[in-house]
Design a protein around this motif. Structure first.
Motif, PDB file in Angstrom:
ATOM      1  N   PHE A  12       0.833  -1.188   0.000  1.00 40.06           N
ATOM      2  CA  PHE A  12       0.000   0.000   0.000  1.00 40.06           C
ATOM      3  C   PHE A  12       0.871   1.244   0.000  1.00 40.06           C
ATOM      4  O   PHE A  12       1.985   1.232   0.518  1.00 40.06           O
ATOM      5  N   ALA A  13       0.350   2.331  -0.577  1.00 38.69           N
ATOM      6  CA  ALA A  13       1.044   3.611  -0.526  1.00 38.69           C
ATOM      7  C   ALA A  13       0.876   4.151   0.889  1.00 38.69           C
ATOM      8  O   ALA A  13      -0.212   4.564   1.275  1.00 38.69           O
ATOM      9  N   GLN A  14       1.944   4.081   1.660  1.00 38.42           N
ATOM     10  CA  GLN A  14       1.878   4.515   3.052  1.00 38.42           C
ATOM     11  C   GLN A  14       3.203   5.151   3.424  1.00 38.42           C
ATOM     12  O   GLN A  14       4.218   4.944   2.760  1.00 38.42           O
ATOM     13  N   ILE A  15       3.181   5.931   4.466  1.00 40.19           N
ATOM     14  CA  ILE A  15       4.391   6.603   4.922  1.00 40.19           C
ATOM     15  C   ILE A  15       5.400   5.538   5.348  1.00 40.19           C
ATOM     16  O   ILE A  15       5.077   4.623   6.094  1.00 40.19           O
ATOM     17  N   GLY A  16       6.612   5.649   4.816  1.00 46.49           N
ATOM     18  CA  GLY A  16       7.650   4.682   5.112  1.00 46.49           C
ATOM     19  C   GLY A  16       7.834   3.635   4.026  1.00 46.49           C
ATOM     20  O   GLY A  16       8.794   2.866   4.056  1.00 46.49           O
ATOM     21  N   ARG A  17       6.930   3.581   3.046  1.00 53.44           N
ATOM     22  CA  ARG A  17       7.044   2.614   1.954  1.00 53.44           C
ATOM     23  C   ARG A  17       8.196   3.021   1.039  1.00 53.44           C
ATOM     24  O   ARG A  17       8.329   4.174   0.656  1.00 53.44           O
ATOM     25  N   VAL A  18       9.036   2.088   0.681  1.00 50.39           N
ATOM     26  CA  VAL A  18      10.126   2.338  -0.259  1.00 50.39           C
ATOM     27  C   VAL A  18       9.546   2.231  -1.662  1.00 50.39           C
ATOM     28  O   VAL A  18       8.796   1.301  -1.966  1.00 50.39           O
ATOM     29  N   ILE A  19       9.891   3.210  -2.505  1.00 57.32           N
ATOM     30  CA  ILE A  19       9.364   3.241  -3.870  1.00 57.32           C
ATOM     31  C   ILE A  19      10.516   3.221  -4.871  1.00 57.32           C
ATOM     32  O   ILE A  19      11.641   3.588  -4.548  1.00 57.32           O
ATOM     33  N   PHE A  20      10.192   2.786  -6.071  1.00 57.19           N
ATOM     34  CA  PHE A  20      11.111   2.823  -7.208  1.00 57.19           C
ATOM     35  C   PHE A  20      10.592   3.904  -8.140  1.00 57.19           C
ATOM     36  O   PHE A  20       9.434   3.859  -8.567  1.00 57.19           O
ATOM     37  N   ILE A  21      11.426   4.889  -8.445  1.00 57.80           N
ATOM     38  CA  ILE A  21      11.000   5.996  -9.300  1.00 57.80           C
ATOM     39  C   ILE A  21      11.146   5.553 -10.748  1.00 57.80           C
ATOM     40  O   ILE A  21      12.244   5.235 -11.210  1.00 57.80           O
ATOM     41  N   ALA A  22      10.020   5.535 -11.477  1.00 57.12           N
ATOM     42  CA  ALA A  22      10.003   5.000 -12.837  1.00 57.12           C
ATOM     43  C   ALA A  22      10.143   6.078 -13.907  1.00 57.12           C
ATOM     44  O   ALA A  22      10.555   5.778 -15.027  1.00 57.12           O
ATOM     45  N   GLY A  28      14.904   5.298 -11.885  1.00 56.91           N
ATOM     46  CA  GLY A  28      15.724   4.157 -11.516  1.00 56.91           C
ATOM     47  C   GLY A  28      16.251   4.196 -10.093  1.00 56.91           C
ATOM     48  O   GLY A  28      16.989   3.305  -9.695  1.00 56.91           O
ATOM     49  N   LYS A  29      15.880   5.199  -9.317  1.00 59.81           N
ATOM     50  CA  LYS A  29      16.380   5.316  -7.950  1.00 59.81           C
ATOM     51  C   LYS A  29      15.285   4.934  -6.948  1.00 59.81           C
ATOM     52  O   LYS A  29      14.100   4.930  -7.266  1.00 59.81           O
ATOM     53  N   LEU A  30      15.710   4.646  -5.727  1.00 59.56           N
ATOM     54  CA  LEU A  30      14.787   4.322  -4.646  1.00 59.56           C
ATOM     55  C   LEU A  30      14.601   5.539  -3.751  1.00 59.56           C
ATOM     56  O   LEU A  30      15.510   6.359  -3.607  1.00 59.56           O
ATOM     57  N   ALA A  31      13.427   5.630  -3.148  1.00 62.75           N
ATOM     58  CA  ALA A  31      13.132   6.695  -2.193  1.00 62.75           C
ATOM     59  C   ALA A  31      12.094   6.163  -1.201  1.00 62.75           C
ATOM     60  O   ALA A  31      11.568   5.060  -1.367  1.00 62.75           O
ATOM     61  N   VAL A  32      11.813   6.973  -0.190  1.00 60.52           N
ATOM     62  CA  VAL A  32      10.835   6.612   0.838  1.00 60.52           C
ATOM     63  C   VAL A  32       9.702   7.624   0.798  1.00 60.52           C
ATOM     64  O   VAL A  32       9.930   8.826   0.649  1.00 60.52           O
ATOM     65  N   ILE A  33       8.480   7.139   0.955  1.00 61.39           N
ATOM     66  CA  ILE A  33       7.338   8.052   1.042  1.00 61.39           C
ATOM     67  C   ILE A  33       7.379   8.714   2.410  1.00 61.39           C
ATOM     68  O   ILE A  33       7.345   8.046   3.444  1.00 61.39           O
TER      69      ILE A  33
END
Length: 154
Positions: A12-22, A28-33
């Motif tokens: 789920f899209a939630q605070i603390g979820r790691v995302i892949f920027i498309a 191509g990088k990772l970030a945290v919501i």
């Protein structure tokens, strides 16, 4: 008393979820919501992957299975970096099939013309070796079958 049903979807899209920027500059990088602004936008930060705090559209990201549970809304960059390193997100990401496929794709993309030629020759050698092995095995089997038929006739 009823138990909660087993949910098949858990990213789920939630605070603390790691995302892949498309899409975008940080592709191509990772970030945290860090925070969810509205139904279309979110605030992300990736201090360990050189993604500065910015607003992104949900359409431009992919959710990963990783979650940094200690992140609270609008957490500071330094705190996010400490939690990222404590949870070893980068190491976990590099072990995933997704990351391995992306790395293989990048290696193929960066091959020079001569590297592609060498790869082609190696594949040809492998194919020839396999074909030679198959023919030798099939000849041996044919010889054994012929010997068995002759033994039955006698």
């Amino acid at each position: 008393e009823r138990e909660a049903p087993n949910m098949s979807y858990n990213k789920f899209a939630q605070i603390g979820r790691v995302i892949f920027i498309a899409e975008g500059n940080e592709r191509g990088k990772l970030a945290v919501i860090v925070n969810i602004i509205d139904q279309n936008r979110l605030l992300v930060d990736g201090p360990c992957t050189d993604v500065r705090r910015k607003e992104l559209n949900f359409k431009n990201i992919h959710l990963t299975k990783f979650l940094v549970p200690q992140i609270f809304p609008n957490a500071r960059t330094g705190y996010i970096q400490k939690q990222w390193e404590a949870n070893k997100i980068t190491e976990k990401w590099l072990e995933t099939t997704w990351a391995k496929k992306l790395a293989a794709k990048k290696i193929r993309k960066d091959l020079s013309d001569f590297d592609r030629y060498k790869l082609m020759k190696l594949k040809q050698a492998r194919r020839d070796a396999l074909n030679g092995f198959k023919t030798s095995v099939s000849k041996e089997l044919a010889a054994k079958k012929k010997a068995m038929k002759e033994a039955r006739k006698e």
